[in-house]
Motif scaffolding. Structure first.
Motif, mmCIF file in Angstrom:
data_model
loop_
_atom_site.group_PDB
_atom_site.id
_atom_site.type_symbol
_atom_site.label_atom_id
_atom_site.label_comp_id
_atom_site.label_asym_id
_atom_site.label_seq_id
_atom_site.Cartn_x
_atom_site.Cartn_y
_atom_site.Cartn_z
ATOM 1 N N THR A 31 25.972 -26.022 -13.949
ATOM 2 C CA THR A 31 25.891 -27.214 -13.203
ATOM 3 C C THR A 31 25.658 -28.626 -13.942
ATOM 4 N N ASN A 32 25.691 -28.341 -15.376
ATOM 5 C CA ASN A 32 25.441 -29.524 -16.143
ATOM 6 C C ASN A 32 26.765 -29.995 -16.603
ATOM 7 N N TRP A 33 27.448 -30.729 -15.601
ATOM 8 C CA TRP A 33 28.697 -31.135 -16.034
ATOM 9 C C TRP A 33 28.773 -32.514 -15.235
ATOM 10 N N PRO A 34 29.617 -33.379 -15.717
ATOM 11 C CA PRO A 34 29.471 -34.725 -15.235
ATOM 12 C C PRO A 34 30.230 -34.804 -13.812
ATOM 13 N N SER A 35 31.205 -34.097 -13.411
ATOM 14 C CA SER A 35 31.765 -33.781 -12.207
ATOM 15 C C SER A 35 30.803 -33.342 -10.968
ATOM 16 N N PHE A 36 29.716 -32.719 -11.682
ATOM 17 C CA PHE A 36 28.708 -32.122 -10.423
ATOM 18 C C PHE A 36 27.868 -33.461 -9.948
ATOM 19 N N LYS A 37 27.896 -34.560 -10.634
ATOM 20 C CA LYS A 37 27.211 -35.762 -10.278
ATOM 21 C C LYS A 37 28.080 -36.643 -9.796
ATOM 22 N N ASP A 38 29.572 -36.979 -10.295
ATOM 23 C CA ASP A 38 30.509 -37.841 -9.890
ATOM 24 C C ASP A 38 30.895 -37.391 -8.660
ATOM 25 N N ASN A 39 31.094 -36.170 -8.321
ATOM 26 C CA ASN A 39 31.725 -35.685 -7.034
ATOM 27 C C ASN A 39 30.833 -35.041 -6.099
ATOM 28 N N ALA A 40 29.489 -35.118 -6.330
ATOM 29 C CA ALA A 40 28.562 -34.731 -5.517
ATOM 30 C C ALA A 40 28.879 -34.947 -3.711
ATOM 31 N N TYR A 41 29.146 -36.205 -3.674
ATOM 32 C CA TYR A 41 29.470 -36.462 -2.010
ATOM 33 C C TYR A 41 31.043 -36.515 -2.059
ATOM 34 N N LYS A 42 31.840 -35.915 -2.659
ATOM 35 C CA LYS A 42 33.317 -35.808 -2.445
ATOM 36 C C LYS A 42 33.746 -34.374 -2.144
ATOM 37 N N ASP A 43 33.226 -33.508 -2.781
ATOM 38 C CA ASP A 43 33.520 -32.114 -2.683
ATOM 39 C C ASP A 43 33.058 -31.414 -1.570
ATOM 40 N N LEU A 44 33.443 -30.116 -0.927
ATOM 41 C CA LEU A 44 32.706 -29.366 0.107
ATOM 42 C C LEU A 44 31.621 -28.306 -0.364
ATOM 43 N N VAL A 45 31.875 -27.907 -1.587
ATOM 44 C CA VAL A 45 30.691 -27.213 -2.187
ATOM 45 C C VAL A 45 29.685 -27.902 -2.834
ATOM 46 N N THR A 46 28.405 -27.234 -2.991
ATOM 47 C CA THR A 46 27.552 -28.023 -3.549
ATOM 48 C C THR A 46 26.735 -27.451 -4.700
ATOM 49 N N GLU A 47 25.969 -27.916 -5.397
ATOM 50 C CA GLU A 47 25.369 -27.350 -6.871
ATOM 51 C C GLU A 47 24.345 -26.240 -6.482
ATOM 52 N N ARG A 48 23.869 -26.479 -5.281
ATOM 53 C CA ARG A 48 22.754 -25.435 -4.806
ATOM 54 C C ARG A 48 23.435 -24.222 -4.296
ATOM 55 N N ALA A 49 24.538 -24.464 -3.696
ATOM 56 C CA ALA A 49 25.461 -23.143 -3.369
ATOM 57 C C ALA A 49 25.884 -22.309 -4.302
ATOM 58 N N LEU A 50 26.612 -23.251 -5.482
ATOM 59 C CA LEU A 50 27.186 -22.459 -6.342
ATOM 60 C C LEU A 50 25.955 -21.735 -7.341
ATOM 61 N N SER A 51 24.834 -22.397 -7.437
ATOM 62 C CA SER A 51 23.865 -21.529 -8.205
ATOM 63 C C SER A 51 23.423 -20.367 -7.406
ATOM 64 N N GLU A 52 23.442 -20.375 -6.194
ATOM 65 C CA GLU A 52 23.150 -19.031 -5.390
ATOM 66 C C GLU A 52 24.178 -18.181 -5.535
ATOM 67 N N TRP A 53 25.282 -18.549 -5.346
ATOM 68 C CA TRP A 53 26.501 -17.622 -5.388
ATOM 69 C C TRP A 53 26.532 -16.895 -6.675
ATOM 70 N N SER A 54 26.219 -17.632 -8.093
ATOM 71 C CA SER A 54 26.355 -17.271 -9.472
ATOM 72 C C SER A 54 25.401 -16.025 -9.552
ATOM 73 N N ALA A 55 24.118 -16.506 -9.037
ATOM 74 C CA ALA A 55 22.890 -15.694 -9.111
ATOM 75 C C ALA A 55 23.008 -14.272 -8.368
#
Length: 364
Positions: free
Chosen positions: A245-269
């Motif tokens: 999740t250490n990519w620029p788009s995770f910050k730039d699009n945090a309030y534009k996209d439908l998924v979230t950093e926390r959810a992606l981390s949970e799913w990958s784990a």
């Protein structure tokens, strides 16, 4: 009398988990109402279109507020959804068993000259009759954990209708892989080898790229596949090729996209718990030279300008294209993750959807 047997990938929730689902719905409604009022004054860090802003708010709240188990409970299992869509269209459903405890579903004439094999990622929930709960707002997400939805089947049935009316002989085969945590990596990749993969979205796009990699650089735990001729094409729609999740788009699009950093981390784990990641679980980890001998004629990679995964997809596309020139990379303007399955972001329609259709038809 309808079959009421519970699908093994629909969990039994405890009393508190079920009660918490209702509390989660209240949170979603409250956040959407707040977004509806304040959204009039939203800035450039939010989606361009008002409807997209409200949808993104609902989805982000949902995937952060409810657990994977709760989302699985709320959703109809893939077999039931497939059957319902086919019956709605007046079509005969046909399910076939696949190796490694998987199965697949036919859309169109299974004897067609061309077959597109598609692995899904979850897009939005449908009401699960067994859960006795009201439907909840559409959402994106799922990362190997949630079932297919009507939108997946409807999209391909619409495409088949147009393609076949214009003289193309094509069918779609839709495999079902075991959701995490009921199975973990590399089970899903092993199941994917039971049917040659041509494309997929999000987590399914991960599997599409992993299968393509497996064809030229076999996974050490999975039987190699030998092809007499290269695949006509492989596509990844918003492919989840890197779990960081250490990519620029995770910050730039945090309030534009439908998924979230926390959810992606949970799913990958959940997909790869406690294991070392490798080139097949995260295709972006493969060195560039591994893609030079990809067993396909062409590769298509698509992303939305507003999605969290934009930066890793761009990095992956650049790497692949550097050694495999027949790679096309397209970014849909003002589009979030997997938007082709849940609506138009604006008056021009869905750019990635149009590009995908044109690319597929050109491969026939």
């Amino acid at each position: 009398m309808p079959d009421t047997k519970r699908d093994p990938m629909v969990p039994e929730l405890g009393l508190w988990e079920r009660a918490d689902v209702q509390l989660g719905k209240i949170t979603i409604v409250a956040n959407v109402l707040y977004a509806a009022i304040t959204g009039v004054f939203r800035g450039k860090s939010s989606p361009k279109f008002y409807s997209s802003h409200l949808l993104a708010t609902a989805v982000r709240t949902l995937v952060d507020r409810l657990s994977v188990r709760q989302n699985q409970y709320l959703n109809a299992p893939t077999p039931a959804t497939y059957k319902a869509v086919m019956e709605k269209r007046g079509l005969q459903p046909e399910t076939v068993p696949l190796p490694h405890d998987a199965e697949g579903y036919w859309l169109g004439n299974k004897d067609a000259k061309n077959v597109l094999v598609f692995f899904h990622a979850k897009i939005y929930p449908t009401h699960n009759p067994e859960a006795n709960l009201d439907p909840i707002p559409p959402h994106t997400g799922g990362g190997f954990a949630l079932p297919a939805t009507p939108a997946h089947f409807e999209f391909w049935l619409d495409l088949l209708k147009v393609a076949n009316e214009n003289g193309h002989d094509i069918a779609v085969f839709f495999p079902r892989y075991t959701q995490s945590p009921y199975a973990t990596y590399p089970t899903q990749l092993r199941q994917a080898t039971g049917a040659l993969l041509v494309g997929g979205d999000s987590a399914g796009g991960n599997l599409a790229m992993a299968i393509l990699l497996h064809l030229s650089h076999p996974h050490p735990e999975i039987e190699p596949i030998s092809l007499s001729t290269p695949l006509a094409g492989v596509f990844g729609l918003a492919p989840w090729v890197n779990f960081s999740t250490n990519w620029p788009s995770f910050k730039d699009n945090a309030y534009k996209d439908l998924v979230t950093e926390r959810a992606l981390s949970e799913w990958s784990a959940s997909y790869n718990p406690g294991k070392e990641h490798d080139a097949w679980s995260e295709p972006d980890r493969a060195p560039a030279e591994w893609w030079a001998d990809a067993k396909t004629e062409r590769i298509l990679l698509l992303a939305g300008s507003d999605e969290l995964l934009l930066s890793p997809i761009e990095s992956f596309a650049k790497k692949v294209k550097s050694v495999f020139p027949n790679t096309t990379y397209i970014v849909g303007t003002d589009e979030g993750h997997d938007i082709i399955f849940y609506g138009n972001p604006g008056p021009e329609g869905v750019q990635t959807g149009n590009e995908l259709r044109q690319w597929l038809l050109s491969r026939l």
